[in-house]
Design a protein around this motif. Structure first.
Motif, PDB file in Angstrom:
ATOM      1  N   HIS A  29       0.663  -0.952   0.102  1.00 31.62           N
ATOM      2  CA  HIS A  29      -0.405   0.115   0.146  1.00 31.62           C
ATOM      3  C   HIS A  29       0.622   1.232   0.285  1.00 31.62           C
ATOM      4  O   HIS A  29       1.719   1.736   1.253  1.00 31.62           O
ATOM      5  CB  HIS A  29      -0.661   0.061   1.436  1.00 31.62           C
ATOM      6  CG  HIS A  29      -2.669  -0.961   0.945  1.00 31.62           C
ATOM      7  ND1 HIS A  29      -2.324  -1.576   2.733  1.00 31.62           N
ATOM      8  CD2 HIS A  29      -2.377  -1.560   0.073  1.00 31.62           C
ATOM      9  CE1 HIS A  29      -3.097  -2.637   2.152  1.00 31.62           C
ATOM     10  NE2 HIS A  29      -3.335  -2.439   0.293  1.00 31.62           N
ATOM     11  N   GLU A  74       1.218   3.714   2.282  1.00 32.05           N
ATOM     12  CA  GLU A  74       2.339   3.519   3.739  1.00 32.05           C
ATOM     13  C   GLU A  74       4.011   3.907   3.874  1.00 32.05           C
ATOM     14  O   GLU A  74       4.396   2.477   3.696  1.00 32.05           O
ATOM     15  CB  GLU A  74       1.509   2.250   4.213  1.00 32.05           C
ATOM     16  CG  GLU A  74      -0.156   2.678   4.255  1.00 32.05           C
ATOM     17  CD  GLU A  74      -1.045   0.903   4.202  1.00 32.05           C
ATOM     18  OE1 GLU A  74       0.048  -0.530   4.462  1.00 32.05           O
ATOM     19  OE2 GLU A  74      -2.384   0.684   3.973  1.00 32.05           O
ATOM     20  N   HIS A  90      -5.461   0.309  -3.691  1.00 32.01           N
ATOM     21  CA  HIS A  90      -5.604  -0.785  -2.182  1.00 32.01           C
ATOM     22  C   HIS A  90      -6.323  -1.959  -1.786  1.00 32.01           C
ATOM     23  O   HIS A  90      -5.134  -2.695  -1.630  1.00 32.01           O
ATOM     24  CB  HIS A  90      -6.552   0.475  -1.004  1.00 32.01           C
ATOM     25  CG  HIS A  90      -6.249  -0.076   0.077  1.00 32.01           C
ATOM     26  ND1 HIS A  90      -5.390   0.422   1.147  1.00 32.01           N
ATOM     27  CD2 HIS A  90      -6.915  -1.253   0.931  1.00 32.01           C
ATOM     28  CE1 HIS A  90      -5.087  -0.238   1.979  1.00 32.01           C
ATOM     29  NE2 HIS A  90      -5.971  -0.539   2.215  1.00 32.01           N
ATOM     30  N   HIS A 130       2.954  -3.004   7.241  1.00 36.64           N
ATOM     31  CA  HIS A 130       1.500  -1.960   6.035  1.00 36.64           C
ATOM     32  C   HIS A 130       1.567  -0.792   7.588  1.00 36.64           C
ATOM     33  O   HIS A 130       2.301  -1.132   8.577  1.00 36.64           O
ATOM     34  CB  HIS A 130       0.428  -2.307   6.739  1.00 36.64           C
ATOM     35  CG  HIS A 130       0.344  -3.689   5.481  1.00 36.64           C
ATOM     36  ND1 HIS A 130      -0.787  -3.223   4.284  1.00 36.64           N
ATOM     37  CD2 HIS A 130       0.541  -4.990   4.702  1.00 36.64           C
ATOM     38  CE1 HIS A 130      -0.888  -4.232   3.866  1.00 36.64           C
ATOM     39  NE2 HIS A 130      -0.260  -5.347   4.253  1.00 36.64           N
ATOM     40  N   GLN A 131       0.600  -0.591   7.253  1.00 31.08           N
ATOM     41  CA  GLN A 131       0.341   1.219   8.090  1.00 31.08           C
ATOM     42  C   GLN A 131      -0.759   0.793   7.860  1.00 31.08           C
ATOM     43  O   GLN A 131      -2.027   0.576   7.152  1.00 31.08           O
ATOM     44  CB  GLN A 131       1.124   2.167   8.051  1.00 31.08           C
ATOM     45  CG  GLN A 131       2.367   3.057   7.762  1.00 31.08           C
ATOM     46  CD  GLN A 131       3.369   3.686   7.158  1.00 31.08           C
ATOM     47  OE1 GLN A 131       4.270   3.740   6.293  1.00 31.08           O
ATOM     48  NE2 GLN A 131       2.601   4.748   7.151  1.00 31.08           N
TER      49      GLN A 131
HETATM   50 ZN   LIG Z   1      -1.930  -1.564   4.506  1.00 31.90          ZN
END
Ligand SMILES: [Zn+2]
Length: 801
Positions: A142, A145, A217, A251-252
């Motif tokens: 993503h 992120e 996403h 991820h974030q």
């Molecule tokens: Zn993510």
């Protein structure tokens, strides 16, 4: 000796202390250690510096220099991304291990498939003693992120340059596969937008386009359908070659919740995941959280927010490996943010203001910046690798046991196989063929063995002809096949007893035979058959070609509405049309407002997007004038004129609400304003009945042996009611006891028998309204004919000679 001093410095960057104060450790400022360049020697800054992002070319350059300078790093390109950038990964280990990679691959191949060693314990013991833990770390799928692709350089640098005993142990006992970005195109899309908007009101926002060309996403929802080239490269060139025991996916999450999430995941777990993998996930996540707490990193939650239901995010859970997701709190892309303690907001399973068993060290609030993000990510990755090294033998044995359980004889009550009868002659060149080809190629890519019966066979009392495909459950990746071939029964989870439904992290259904219009039968009892070819699925693309030629011949001029508040459904619509070689062009807000649409288009598709977003677009306060504002009244008027003049507008899912609100169609959405406790369907497969006499339904695969039934991918859609003669009902949701086919549905009676596809005449044109996503994530081949027919039946405007 110098080496040891230096390595201590390269460890943490910034760490927050418990209850209150934050302390800044010394930055990683050491360069070119032992000839090994630090990231800043190559890219000009240290990953984590405020307001600094690296381009993909810079990241690749860094890894190439590292490869050259370090005997511990081998970096390679394995293909090209959707937009043509190099897709790469690094193998990092001790020089002795790197010299024997083929040997370790072979160990992995045998442990993954215990049939190869004849289920021989002594041989297994030998392989387990000799092998290495294979750790795959994936970053940056993503692209907003941004900590992920930045931290990949820090992780690689530390592994390449540090000589502490713990790093040596990691290098000796593990082979680390590091993917700096699972979406290289997005690295540049986000950097370009971020750099361009620095110092403007749009600083720190996401880009006004999808950061993956097609999937946005949703690129992290592609791990069983394998539609995108980046997914295919990762599965084919990394995952299936190396069979990692441990996969760490970096991820974030949002800004205001916990600082860092680690597994255990919350319920529900998808039931086909091996209990050994489930326990391994719990152990690893908890062990990492323990180390982070001891290092003083606050705000770490386990067992919150993220469930383990969908295989769309977890290929490895069905391929012998654990998946450790980490989610670090975000800043504003690379710009610092500040979160006051009283602004911290609860997430599922955690209130970040309150200490609890799964959240033992509360973060006090305050400034939060890229350096914190990169620091937590790096600390997490090293805690994971330390565990992988420390418990090397346990991870390998556990991996082997997962494989042994997979190949054992099925017990009573467990399905023995799934059979896929061959298509009837009349379906050879049809959507059924496309669905079957796609389903088989998915199984093949997932390393599922598909056998073909050389003669007639009988299973559970039913006779099947020669050519029937058989997927035995007793095989290494039988659980992958089972979860994709069976129907899902998502548990009825509530926020509290009697309360509203608890939101699943993603969708609740993934039954490929339903999505792809393919007949697949579960067989309970063992049966014998004369085995012909054993393949990973036969993929003959003849039918695709037929469909493509058909599409080319239609020559309708197709526009796809493209919002600057980018819609993933728009990307998927493009992807599907590209697959079938149907040309199309984007219709932006400015294009629409400029009017005269009928001169350019026969059919305009408005992909799933909220009515408010389509109409109002990005905020005018925050974004530059040329991309803010949405369709507005000017765009709506132009669309209305387009329809009056004979054009077809197709609205998908939520966008049908836009048609109701703005295009004056005589239709009501009966789900508007209905609370979740009364109706809830967060991504499930429903049954519809369609009007087989309508040209819009021509060629649609039938559900099972019916003559007028199909499926609908329902996710936040409307359901229609109309009394107008101008509106023809093309399909209705089935009656309430039958409407749910797979997934989760509350309040079935609300949509029972309501319209699911409408064709509404207006002037010389029409609006075709879908209550669902007929091209869902590129997977719902069963309902593509409805969408394609809407295009094919649009009226070609008379051309001016
Ligand atoms: Zn993510």
């Amino acid at each position: 000796m110098v080496l040891l001093v230096v390595s201590a410095l390269t460890r943490g960057v910034v760490a927050s202390q418990g209850a209150g104060a934050q302390r800044t450790r010394k930055s990683a400022t050491v360069s070119a250690l032992n000839g090994v360049p630090a990231p800043r020697d190559v890219i000009g800054f240290t990953p984590g510096d405020d307001r600094k992002l690296a381009s993909w070319a810079q990241i690749v350059e860094y890894f190439k220099k590292l490869d050259k300078a370090s005997e511990r790093v081998a970096f390679q390109e394995v293909g090209k991304t959707t937009l043509g950038r190099p897709f790469c990964f690094a193998i990092i280990s001790s020089p002795a291990n790197l010299a024997r990679l083929d040997y370790f691959k072979e160990v992995q191949r045998k442990l993954a498939d215990p049939r190869l060693i004849g289920d021989n314990d002594a041989e297994a013991d030998k392989l387990i003693a000799a092998g290495r833990t294979i750790v795959l770390i994936t970053c940056g799928i993503h692209s907003t992120e941004v900590g992920g692709n930045l931290v990949s350089m820090n992780i690689a640098h530390r592994l390449a340059s540090d000589d502490s005993p713990e790093t040596r142990e990691i290098l000796d006992k593990c082979i680390v596969l590091l993917v700096p970005s699972l979406n290289p195109d997005g690295v540049d899309i986000v950097k370009n937008w971020y750099d361009k908007t620095l110092g403007t009101p749009a600083e720190g926002t996401g880009p006004p386009e999808l950061y993956h060309h097609y999937a946005g996403h949703d690129n992290n929802r592609d791990w069983y359908a394998f539609t995108q080239v980046e997914t295919q490269l990762t599965v084919d060139k990394v995952q299936n070659i190396w069979h990692p025991q441990i996969v760490h996916d970096i991820h974030q999450q949002g800004e205001t919740g916990s600082r860092f999430f680690l597994p255990p995941y919350t319920e529900p777990w998808e039931p086909n995941v091996s209990p050994i993998i489930q326990a391994g996930v719990n152990f690893m996540g908890t062990s990492m959280a323990w180390e982070l707490a001891a290092e003083g990193r606050a705000g770490v939650v386990i067992n919150g927010v993220y469930d383990a239901w969908t295989p769309a995010r977890a290929y490895q859970h069905y391929h012998g490996g654990i998946r450790i997701l980490s989610e670090t709190a975000s800043a504003r892309i690379a710009s610092p943010t500040s979160v006051a303690f009283d602004k911290l907001t609860p997430q599922i399973g955690v209130n970040p203001k309150v200490r609890s068993w799964n959240f033992p060290l509360v973060w006090p609030g305050g400034e939060w910046k890229l350096a914190n993000i990169v620091d937590y990510m790096q600390a997490g990755a090293f805690a994971l690798m330390r565990n992988a090294a420390r418990y090397r033998e346990r991870w390998l044995r556990s991996f082997y046991e997962v494989g042994r359980n997979a190949i054992r004889d099925r017990r009573p009550g467990e399905p023995f196989a799934y059979v896929i009868p061959p298509l009837d002659r009349e379906n050879q060149r049809s959507w059924q063929k496309d669905g079957l080809d796609t389903l088989l190629s998915i199984l093949e890519r997932g390393q599922v063995e598909v056998r073909e019966s050389a003669a007639e066979c009988e299973a559970d009392g039913i006779k099947y002809p020669a050519g029937t495909r058989i997927v035995l459950m007793a095989q290494p990746y039988g659980s992958f096949a089972k979860t994709l071939l069976e129907r899902q029964h998502y548990p009825d989870l509530r926020e509290y007893p009697g309360g509203p439904p608890r939101r699943p992290y993603d969708v609740t259904a993934h039954t490929l035979p339903l999505l792809m219009g393919v007949k697949v039968v579960e067989v309970r009892k063992p049966f014998s058959f004369q085995s012909g070819s054993v393949t990973g699925g036969q993929n003959d693309k003849g039918s695709d070609e037929a469909m493509r030629l058909l599409a080319v011949r239609t020559s309708r001029r197709v526009g796809i509405y493209k919002s600057f508040a980018a819609s993933m459904d728009e990307g998927w619509t493009r992807w599907i049309l590209d697959q079938y070689k149907i040309s199309h062009s984007p219709v932006t807000d400015a294009d629409a407002r400029a009017g005269d649409l009928r001169a350019k288009y026969d059919c305009i598709i408005i992909p799933a997007q909220s009515s408010q977003q389509v109409f109002s677009g990005l905020s005018k306060e925050r974004y530059p004038a040329e991309i803010s504002g949405g369709l507005g009244e000017g765009g709506v008027d132009a669309l209305k004129r387009f329809i009056e003049q004979g054009g077809t507008v197709v609205t998908l899912n939520e966008a049908s609400q836009f048609a109701i609100e703005k295009l004056d169609v005589p239709v009501k959405n009966i789900l508007e304003g209905v609370p979740a406790k009364d109706f809830y369907c967060p991504g499930s497969i429903l049954k519809i009945r369609f009007d087989a006499t309508s040209p819009l339904t021509r060629g649609a695969p039938m559900l099972e042996s019916t003559t007028d039934q199909s499926i609908a991918w329902f996710e936040a859609g409307p359901a229609f009611e109309t009394t107008s003669d101008d509106a023809r009902v093309i399909a209705r949701f089935a009656d309430s006891p039958d409407v749910l086919l797979s997934g989760w549905l509350l309040g079935a009676e609300k949509i029972a028998n309501k319209a699911a596809i409408l064709e509404v005449k207006k002037g010389k044109g029409r609006v075709v309204m879908f209550a669902f996503r007929p091209q869902y994530r590129g997977q719902s081949i069963a309902t593509l004919p409805f969408l394609f027919n809407a295009i094919l039946t649009s009226t070609v405007a008379p051309r001016v000679p």
